[in-house]
Design a protein around this motif. Sequence first.
Motif, PDB file in Angstrom:
ATOM      1  N   GLN A 137     -61.811  27.434  -8.815  1.00  0.00           N
ATOM      2  CA  GLN A 137     -62.530  27.180 -10.061  1.00  0.00           C
ATOM      3  C   GLN A 137     -63.781  28.043 -10.212  1.00  0.00           C
ATOM      4  N   HIS A 138     -64.301  28.555  -9.115  1.00  0.00           N
ATOM      5  CA  HIS A 138     -65.553  29.310  -9.159  1.00  0.00           C
ATOM      6  C   HIS A 138     -65.394  30.811  -8.935  1.00  0.00           C
ATOM      7  N   ARG A 139     -64.174  31.302  -8.953  1.00  0.00           N
ATOM      8  CA  ARG A 139     -63.974  32.751  -8.822  1.00  0.00           C
ATOM      9  C   ARG A 139     -64.217  33.420 -10.159  1.00  0.00           C
ATOM     10  N   TYR A 140     -64.682  34.661 -10.100  1.00  0.00           N
ATOM     11  CA  TYR A 140     -64.878  35.443 -11.323  1.00  0.00           C
ATOM     12  C   TYR A 140     -63.564  35.660 -12.055  1.00  0.00           C
ATOM     13  N   SER A 141     -62.500  35.899 -11.300  1.00  0.00           N
ATOM     14  CA  SER A 141     -61.201  36.140 -11.918  1.00  0.00           C
ATOM     15  C   SER A 141     -60.269  34.982 -11.617  1.00  0.00           C
ATOM     16  N   GLY A 142     -59.233  34.861 -12.391  1.00  0.00           N
ATOM     17  CA  GLY A 142     -58.283  33.778 -12.208  1.00  0.00           C
ATOM     18  C   GLY A 142     -56.989  34.213 -11.570  1.00  0.00           C
ATOM     19  N   VAL A 143     -57.040  35.233 -10.728  1.00  0.00           N
ATOM     20  CA  VAL A 143     -55.839  35.803 -10.151  1.00  0.00           C
ATOM     21  C   VAL A 143     -55.216  34.899  -9.097  1.00  0.00           C
ATOM     22  N   GLY A 144     -55.991  34.100  -8.435  1.00  0.00           N
ATOM     23  CA  GLY A 144     -55.484  33.240  -7.375  1.00  0.00           C
ATOM     24  C   GLY A 144     -55.782  33.827  -6.010  1.00  0.00           C
ATOM     25  N   PHE A 145     -55.426  33.086  -4.970  1.00  0.00           N
ATOM     26  CA  PHE A 145     -55.644  33.552  -3.608  1.00  0.00           C
ATOM     27  C   PHE A 145     -54.719  34.721  -3.301  1.00  0.00           C
ATOM     28  N   SER A 146     -55.111  35.563  -2.361  1.00  0.00           N
ATOM     29  CA  SER A 146     -54.257  36.679  -1.948  1.00  0.00           C
ATOM     30  C   SER A 146     -52.954  36.125  -1.380  1.00  0.00           C
ATOM     31  N   SER A 147     -51.951  36.976  -1.256  1.00  0.00           N
ATOM     32  CA  SER A 147     -50.653  36.539  -0.730  1.00  0.00           C
ATOM     33  C   SER A 147     -50.775  35.962   0.674  1.00  0.00           C
ATOM     34  N   GLU A 148     -51.560  36.621   1.513  1.00  0.00           N
ATOM     35  CA  GLU A 148     -51.704  36.152   2.895  1.00  0.00           C
ATOM     36  C   GLU A 148     -52.353  34.778   2.942  1.00  0.00           C
ATOM     37  N   VAL A 149     -53.437  34.615   2.194  1.00  0.00           N
ATOM     38  CA  VAL A 149     -54.146  33.332   2.166  1.00  0.00           C
ATOM     39  C   VAL A 149     -53.266  32.272   1.499  1.00  0.00           C
ATOM     40  N   SER A 150     -52.540  32.650   0.461  1.00  0.00           N
ATOM     41  CA  SER A 150     -51.624  31.715  -0.205  1.00  0.00           C
ATOM     42  C   SER A 150     -50.577  31.170   0.748  1.00  0.00           C
ATOM     43  N   ASP A 151     -50.046  32.041   1.599  1.00  0.00           N
ATOM     44  CA  ASP A 151     -49.048  31.603   2.572  1.00  0.00           C
ATOM     45  C   ASP A 151     -49.629  30.558   3.521  1.00  0.00           C
ATOM     46  N   VAL A 152     -50.823  30.825   4.040  1.00  0.00           N
ATOM     47  CA  VAL A 152     -51.463  29.895   4.974  1.00  0.00           C
ATOM     48  C   VAL A 152     -51.723  28.553   4.287  1.00  0.00           C
ATOM     49  N   TYR A 206     -54.225  11.685  -2.268  1.00  0.00           N
ATOM     50  CA  TYR A 206     -54.691  13.054  -2.450  1.00  0.00           C
ATOM     51  C   TYR A 206     -53.619  14.007  -2.980  1.00  0.00           C
ATOM     52  N   VAL A 207     -52.424  13.519  -3.270  1.00  0.00           N
ATOM     53  CA  VAL A 207     -51.316  14.401  -3.636  1.00  0.00           C
ATOM     54  C   VAL A 207     -51.628  15.229  -4.889  1.00  0.00           C
ATOM     55  N   GLU A 208     -52.316  14.648  -5.851  1.00  0.00           N
ATOM     56  CA  GLU A 208     -52.634  15.408  -7.068  1.00  0.00           C
ATOM     57  C   GLU A 208     -53.583  16.557  -6.774  1.00  0.00           C
ATOM     58  N   ARG A 209     -54.492  16.370  -5.819  1.00  0.00           N
ATOM     59  CA  ARG A 209     -55.412  17.462  -5.449  1.00  0.00           C
ATOM     60  C   ARG A 209     -54.644  18.581  -4.757  1.00  0.00           C
ATOM     61  N   LEU A 210     -53.646  18.241  -3.947  1.00  0.00           N
ATOM     62  CA  LEU A 210     -52.809  19.276  -3.339  1.00  0.00           C
ATOM     63  C   LEU A 210     -52.090  20.073  -4.424  1.00  0.00           C
ATOM     64  N   ILE A 211     -51.609  19.384  -5.432  1.00  0.00           N
ATOM     65  CA  ILE A 211     -50.923  20.059  -6.537  1.00  0.00           C
ATOM     66  C   ILE A 211     -51.896  20.963  -7.287  1.00  0.00           C
ATOM     67  N   ASP A 212     -53.149  20.524  -7.451  1.00  0.00           N
ATOM     68  CA  ASP A 212     -54.159  21.377  -8.088  1.00  0.00           C
ATOM     69  C   ASP A 212     -54.292  22.706  -7.346  1.00  0.00           C
ATOM     70  N   VAL A 213     -54.230  22.667  -6.032  1.00  0.00           N
ATOM     71  CA  VAL A 213     -54.369  23.881  -5.228  1.00  0.00           C
ATOM     72  C   VAL A 213     -53.162  24.791  -5.424  1.00  0.00           C
ATOM     73  N   ILE A 214     -51.990  24.230  -5.629  1.00  0.00           N
ATOM     74  CA  ILE A 214     -50.775  25.032  -5.831  1.00  0.00           C
ATOM     75  C   ILE A 214     -50.941  25.994  -7.006  1.00  0.00           C
ATOM     76  N   TYR A 215     -51.663  25.598  -8.028  1.00  0.00           N
ATOM     77  CA  TYR A 215     -51.903  26.472  -9.176  1.00  0.00           C
ATOM     78  C   TYR A 215     -52.542  27.799  -8.767  1.00  0.00           C
ATOM     79  N   GLU A 216     -53.275  27.807  -7.658  1.00  0.00           N
ATOM     80  CA  GLU A 216     -54.022  28.984  -7.213  1.00  0.00           C
ATOM     81  C   GLU A 216     -53.242  29.884  -6.265  1.00  0.00           C
ATOM     82  N   LEU A 217     -52.030  29.499  -5.893  1.00  0.00           N
ATOM     83  CA  LEU A 217     -51.240  30.270  -4.932  1.00  0.00           C
ATOM     84  C   LEU A 217     -50.483  31.391  -5.631  1.00  0.00           C
ATOM     85  N   THR A 218     -50.237  32.482  -4.908  1.00  0.00           N
ATOM     86  CA  THR A 218     -49.625  33.661  -5.533  1.00  0.00           C
ATOM     87  C   THR A 218     -48.439  34.242  -4.779  1.00  0.00           C
TER      88      THR A 218
END
Length: 125
Positions: free
Chosen positions: A50-65, A80-92
């Motif tokens: 939510q606080h990144r300048y761009s909305g591209v999401g996490f890098s592929s390596e970080v997304s995998d982890v 906490y399942v909904e919060r986990l789903i919120d994070v999925i939006y940021e994966l690439t």
Amino acid sequence: MSPLEEALNLDASITEEEGNILATKIMELDCALINEQVYDVATGLWNIGQHRYSGVGFSSEVSDVIAFWIERNFDENATYVERLIDVIYELTSSGSDNIVRNLIQKTANENIKGCLIEAFAYKGT
């Protein structure tokens, strides 16, 4: 201040690279392995997104982890399942695509399944 505390208290924009570094540090913490801290870790990761300048999401390596961490901690009946789903939006990554597909197939709760499908459709865009 620990990386998790830093992520939970973000109040200014950060770069994509800073977000990836902070997320990696969080994934390396012992708290990422503690079930009682899943919500806090997920909230920290979500805050980074939510606080990144761009909305591209996490890098592929970080997304995998992160995706492996989500899969390990995913419980459709947990508060906490909904919060986990919120994070999925940021994966690439394509690896995270496969994990989300697996979660969709395993999930019996239709509401959670719908949320996962929505996050999957959005991620990486």
